[in-house]
Every structure is written in structure tokens, then in C-alpha cells.
Design a protein around this motif. Sequence first.
Motif, mmCIF file in Angstrom:
data_model
loop_
_atom_site.group_PDB
_atom_site.id
_atom_site.type_symbol
_atom_site.label_atom_id
_atom_site.label_comp_id
_atom_site.label_asym_id
_atom_site.label_seq_id
_atom_site.Cartn_x
_atom_site.Cartn_y
_atom_site.Cartn_z
ATOM 1 N N VAL A 116 41.924 50.513 40.235
ATOM 2 C CA VAL A 116 42.598 49.936 41.402
ATOM 3 C C VAL A 116 41.633 49.888 42.581
ATOM 4 O O VAL A 116 41.566 48.882 43.302
ATOM 5 C CB VAL A 116 43.874 50.731 41.758
ATOM 6 C CG1 VAL A 116 44.455 50.265 43.084
ATOM 7 C CG2 VAL A 116 44.914 50.602 40.650
ATOM 8 N N PHE A 133 39.299 47.053 41.999
ATOM 9 C CA PHE A 133 40.044 45.798 42.178
ATOM 10 C C PHE A 133 40.097 45.440 43.660
ATOM 11 O O PHE A 133 39.815 44.304 44.053
ATOM 12 C CB PHE A 133 41.454 45.957 41.601
ATOM 13 C CG PHE A 133 42.298 44.724 41.664
ATOM 14 C CD1 PHE A 133 42.384 43.871 40.581
ATOM 15 C CD2 PHE A 133 43.017 44.410 42.808
ATOM 16 C CE1 PHE A 133 43.166 42.724 40.631
ATOM 17 C CE2 PHE A 133 43.808 43.269 42.875
ATOM 18 C CZ PHE A 133 43.876 42.430 41.784
ATOM 19 N N ILE A 134 40.474 46.416 44.473
ATOM 20 C CA ILE A 134 40.612 46.176 45.915
ATOM 21 C C ILE A 134 39.256 45.962 46.572
ATOM 22 O O ILE A 134 39.075 45.023 47.355
ATOM 23 C CB ILE A 134 41.383 47.345 46.564
ATOM 24 C CG1 ILE A 134 42.830 47.343 46.050
ATOM 25 C CG2 ILE A 134 41.339 47.252 48.093
ATOM 26 C CD1 ILE A 134 43.609 48.599 46.372
ATOM 27 N N VAL A 188 46.421 48.899 36.228
ATOM 28 C CA VAL A 188 45.643 48.438 37.382
ATOM 29 C C VAL A 188 46.302 47.190 37.971
ATOM 30 O O VAL A 188 46.478 47.082 39.190
ATOM 31 C CB VAL A 188 44.169 48.168 37.010
ATOM 32 C CG1 VAL A 188 43.439 47.449 38.135
ATOM 33 C CG2 VAL A 188 43.461 49.473 36.648
ATOM 34 N N SER A 221 47.845 47.326 41.808
ATOM 35 C CA SER A 221 46.919 46.697 42.766
ATOM 36 C C SER A 221 47.520 46.475 44.148
ATOM 37 O O SER A 221 46.796 46.451 45.132
ATOM 38 C CB SER A 221 46.396 45.380 42.209
ATOM 39 O OG SER A 221 47.460 44.472 42.010
#
Length: 138
Positions: A7, A10-11, A33, A37
Motif C-alpha cells: 500500500v 502504491f501511494i 493492496v 489503497s
Amino acid sequence: ADVDGGVSAFIANDCDGVVAFGGGSAMDAAKCVALMSGQTRPLFDFEDREDWCDRVDVAGMAPCVAVPTTAGTGSEVGRAAVVTDERDHTKKIIFHANMLPGRVILDPELTSKLPPDVTAWTGVDALSHCLEALASPV
């Protein structure tokens, strides 16, 4: 697999979707994930209990494409993920109907070069899921 790390990546990388590539555990982690998110609650607040899935902010979920590399769990066609809770070392099911990947890419070439023992293990896993469903009283 490290869902929190996924996560964070991802961010940090401003991603707009998740590709779940691998076997069942890797795909389950990737599906989590995608779920997490855009959530504000911790992962285990979405455990498959009562109506806990209603806690999910659906708008905060990222799209997911699954690319399985084994034939055991069927995670690519499931709306749940099995995740180990490191606090008590138990496996928990995280569920939301929208955890089902939007697309699945099935390429037999990805499984044809697996070692024979891994092929056998994942085949037995797939068979056990079928027998489990057949024997279920529900």
C-alpha cells in the motif's frame, strides 16, 4: 507478503491499479493492496465477520488485474483473501465483493515451467478446494 508495504508503494508511486502476479498468497496480498489503497481503517477491520465488509470505502479501492502463475488456489476468481495476522499468527479472511479482480490473464506458459513438485502441490490444492465445496453442507 507485506500488504502495508504494498500500500505504501502504491501511494508513493501514485499508482492507479494493481497487477496481482504469482501464486495464491501473492495474489491475495495484491488484492488486499488494491482494497486498502484508499481506506482509512486497518486491514483486519475488513475481516469476513458479520457485515464488516460494509465498512469498506468502495471508492477507495483500486482496480486489480490477476495473472496467476500456479493452478492451486483460484484466488484470481475469488472475492476474498487469506492473510496472516502477525499479532497472533492466525490466518484471517478479508472479504469484499469488489475484491474480485476485474480482469484475469491466464497464460499456460506461466505454469508449464514450474518444477514438477510445485505443479503437483498446486494441483492437489485445486482438487482439495473442489472436494471441500462438494462436501460442504452449505
